[in-house]
Every structure is written in structure tokens, then in C-alpha cells.
Design an enzyme around this catalytic site. Sequence first.
Site, PDB file in Angstrom:
ATOM      1  N   SER A  43       0.876  -1.174   0.000  1.00  0.00           N
ATOM      2  CA  SER A  43       0.000   0.000   0.000  1.00  0.00           C
ATOM      3  C   SER A  43       0.913   1.223   0.000  1.00  0.00           C
ATOM      4  O   SER A  43       2.095   1.115   0.363  1.00  0.00           O
ATOM      5  CB  SER A  43      -0.849   0.001   1.278  1.00  0.00           C
ATOM      6  OG  SER A  43      -1.420   1.278   1.509  1.00  0.00           O
ATOM      7  N   TYR A  53      -2.365  -1.215  10.424  1.00  0.00           N
ATOM      8  CA  TYR A  53      -2.271  -1.334   8.960  1.00  0.00           C
ATOM      9  C   TYR A  53      -0.930  -0.792   8.464  1.00  0.00           C
ATOM     10  O   TYR A  53      -0.243  -1.426   7.661  1.00  0.00           O
ATOM     11  CB  TYR A  53      -3.441  -0.556   8.333  1.00  0.00           C
ATOM     12  CG  TYR A  53      -3.609  -0.742   6.846  1.00  0.00           C
ATOM     13  CD1 TYR A  53      -4.319  -1.833   6.342  1.00  0.00           C
ATOM     14  CD2 TYR A  53      -3.079   0.172   5.941  1.00  0.00           C
ATOM     15  CE1 TYR A  53      -4.493  -1.998   4.972  1.00  0.00           C
ATOM     16  CE2 TYR A  53      -3.247   0.021   4.573  1.00  0.00           C
ATOM     17  CZ  TYR A  53      -3.960  -1.070   4.089  1.00  0.00           C
ATOM     18  OH  TYR A  53      -4.128  -1.226   2.730  1.00  0.00           O
TER      19      TYR A  53
END
Length: 260
Positions: free
Chosen positions: A142, A155
Site C-alpha cells: 500500500s 495497517y
Amino acid sequence: MLHGKNAIVTGSTSGIGLGIAEALAQAGANVMMNGFGDAKEIEADRARLEKDHGVKVLYSPANMMDRHEIAGMVETARETFGSVDVLVNNAGIQHVAPIETFPPEKWDAIIAINLSAAFHSMRAVIPDMKERRFGRIINIASAHALVASPFKSAYVAAKHGIAGLTKTVALEAAEHGITVNAIAPGYVLTPLVEAQIPDTAKARGISEEEVKRDVLLAAQPTKQFVTVEQLGELAVFLCGDAAASITGTILPVDGGWTAQ
Ligand code: NAD
């Protein structure tokens, strides 16, 4: 381009994973799908990929939180296809909360699914890839593998972790014909992201278009969502011979987000 190659794509019952599974199938690879969801919908997607692209498509319900199920998924793919040439670690979840109220069980789940699962699956496929002197491993990271945002502690930690894991395994596998890379997408309009738009519009008293541009895409200079098709084509490219010297990279596909 990938005829005769066999791939596993984790978390491919939805969004980016499904897009990558489809792109690999379109390029001629047999694919093992994985993930959760409605059994009928999963079977419909599996059968559609098989029919549209003339390849074999399997489905594994393995839970990426369980290392034994991960090993079982890899073993089933190897037994049924004969080899695992491509591994895409894509399954992932998110939880957004300040650290002081971040539920510890969410921390554990995010680290397990978004990071540890890739360790377990790579560990399971590497010996065979080394023996066959070919392998392509793609970890879906990401933009949050490169930069942070508040309230996403687990995350961001998991995605920074997958960047380090990618580089390490790339070095270990480099002399064996195996490449290991991470793709680092910015915002992709998957069902997960899409579902948040109407509520955010209501909560902020703005239009859905304004939510997309001023809230979701605030950090993305192109003001365009990344598409699953763009990610699928990059994954196919990384599996090909032209990408044999690309390894250990974290490839941003983020509309310029991390250039800022
Ligand atoms: P999604 O929710 O549409 O898909 C997630 C997939 O993971 C689904 O198939 C789901 O069933 C599967 N999954 C979840 N928990 C699982 C478990 N325990 N075991 C097996 N499968 C499980 O999400 P997405 O947006 O397509 O995200 C896919 C990946 O891309 C994730 O790793 C995510 O972090 C990453 N990513 C997404 C975006 C975005 O904007 N959508 C941006 C950057 C990175």
C-alpha cells in the site's frame, strides 16, 4: 504469456485480488482463488474465469489467520496444478482508530492477515520455486508501506513490515530465478471503499463526488482512483521474462501520493 504457469492469489474473492486473478487468468495462468464471501458468488466468479479464459481455476477457503490452513492451500495448489509458479499475497483488512482505543484483537488480526500470512505462504512456496528455478512473488502492500496516516497503526505497521519482508526474501531468492516485489497502491475504488462514500457524504453534508475528490483522494495528486485493471496488468508484467531483473522493489501505483 503465462500459459502453463500456476498462480495462487490470496483474498481474490473481491476487489484488487479478484482483478489480479482475472488478469493472470487472461494471460493464460491457472489460478487458485482464495478469500471469504457468499459461496454462490465465489463459485460464479470461479466458473466465469475458467470459462472466459480457458484456464483451470480452483478456490481455497483457507483463513489467512491460520498458518496450517495457509500451508494446506499451498499444498492443494501444488498437488492439483503440479507447481506454484506465482504467489500473490493480497488478502488484507483495515481498522481505523486512535492507538489508545485500538482494539488489541484488531491489531492481532491485521498483523496476521496483512503481514504474517505472507511469511507463511512464501515459506511454503519457496523450496519448490528454488528447485524449479522459477518463481514470481508479488505482495500487495500500500502507499502505507511508504508513508503513514493517523489512526491506522496496525495497517501501517503491517504494510511497512511487508516492505521489509519483500526485500529480505528477494535477496534470499535472487540467485534462484525467483523475484519478490511489492505493489504499493494508492486508493482503489473496491467495494470496500465504495461502501464508505454515501455515509461519509451524509456525515459531512457534501456530495459523493466531493467525498471522492476532497476526502478520499485528498492525498492523491491525480485525483483519480487507481484501478484494479492497472494493478492486474502490472502483476502480469512482473510475472513475465521482461521483469526478471526487477526484484526487491516496492512499486508505488498511487497517482503521485508518495512523491509529495
Ligand atoms: P477487499 O475487502 O475488496 O478484498 C479483501 C480480500 O481479502 C477479500 O477477498 C476477503 O475475503 C479477503 N480476506 C479478508 N480476510 C481474510 C482472511 N482472514 N483469510 C482469507 N482471505 C481474507 O479489499 P481490497 O481493497 O481489494 O484490498 C486488497 C489488498 O489491497 C489488501 O491487502 C489491501 O490492504 C490492499 N490495498 C487496498 C487499497 C484500496 O484502496 N482498496 C489500497 C492499497 C492497498
